[in-house]
Design a protein around this motif. Structure first.
Motif: not given
Length: 200
Positions: A140-149, A152-155, A157-169
């Motif tokens: 939801g946070f990433m969605r918001h960051l994209l919506e408000v353009e 830089a912060l979205a990039k 946040v994604f870099a920090f979180c992506k390995d956790a998402f792949l861990g979840l998978v």
């Protein structure tokens, strides 16, 4: 790959990414499942128009069919079994610290809180009882960051979180009793790999 897009193509791509993050936000937060069931069905219908790969396409079709036939009930039961009730099998983690420090509420929570503070988002603890490191919240946070353009912060946040998402998978894939969330995991995996290319 993404440098030569027209303004319209760039906007359509952004809208698609927002849709994906919103879908994951709704399906990974237990409290949102009931209210988001109809919306999830609509979102899957839209995403099925241009799935990222065949595996994701089959997974979207499975979830859409389940929602049409039985509503959200079976998905809710599986959510509880995988993420909330660690009877019999290893509970699947939903927090950054679980994947990065093997616990909850560790250094990762402090890091993501610092990133969230740099945005205009504040967690309403009455409606959302999880912390900022919950992976559903982060969608939801990433969605918001994209919506408000806030690209830089979205990039960041994604870099920090992506390995956790792949861990979840990976943790969902290891659960033999996962069906609907295995489908979610396969869609998520294809999307995270797409986002890695986008941010490369």
């Amino acid at each position: 790959m993404f440098d030569n897009l027209s303004a319209q193509e760039a906007q359509e791509l952004k809208n698609a990414r927002i849709l994906y993050y919103d879908f994951f936000n709704g399906i990974l937060v237990f409290e949102m499942l009931d209210e988001r069931a109809e919306l999830a069905k609509e979102q899957l219908g839209i995403l099925l128009n241009a799935p990222l790969n065949e595996e994701a396409e089959g997974s979207m079709a499975l979830l859409k069919q389940e929602l049409q036939t039985n509503g959200i009930q079976n998905i809710k039961e599986e959510f509880s079994r995988l993420f909330a009730l660690p009877f019999g099998e290893k509970q699947v983690g939903m927090h950054l610290s679980h994947y990065y420090e093997n616990c909850i509420g560790a250094e990762s929570l402090l890091k993501i809180r610092a990133l969230v503070k740099r945005s205009d988002v504040r967690i309403d603890t009455k409606s959302f009882r999880e912390t900022e490191e919950h992976l559903g919240f982060l969608c939801g946070f990433m969605r918001h960051l994209l919506e408000v353009e806030n690209a830089a912060l979205a990039k960041e946040v994604f870099a920090f979180c992506k390995d956790a998402f792949l861990g979840l998978v990976q943790e969902i894939k290891e659960r033999k009793d996962a069906k609907y969330y295995l489908a979610v995991a396969l869609i998520l995996e294809s999307f995270i790999k797409f986002e890695e290319e986008f941010y490369a």
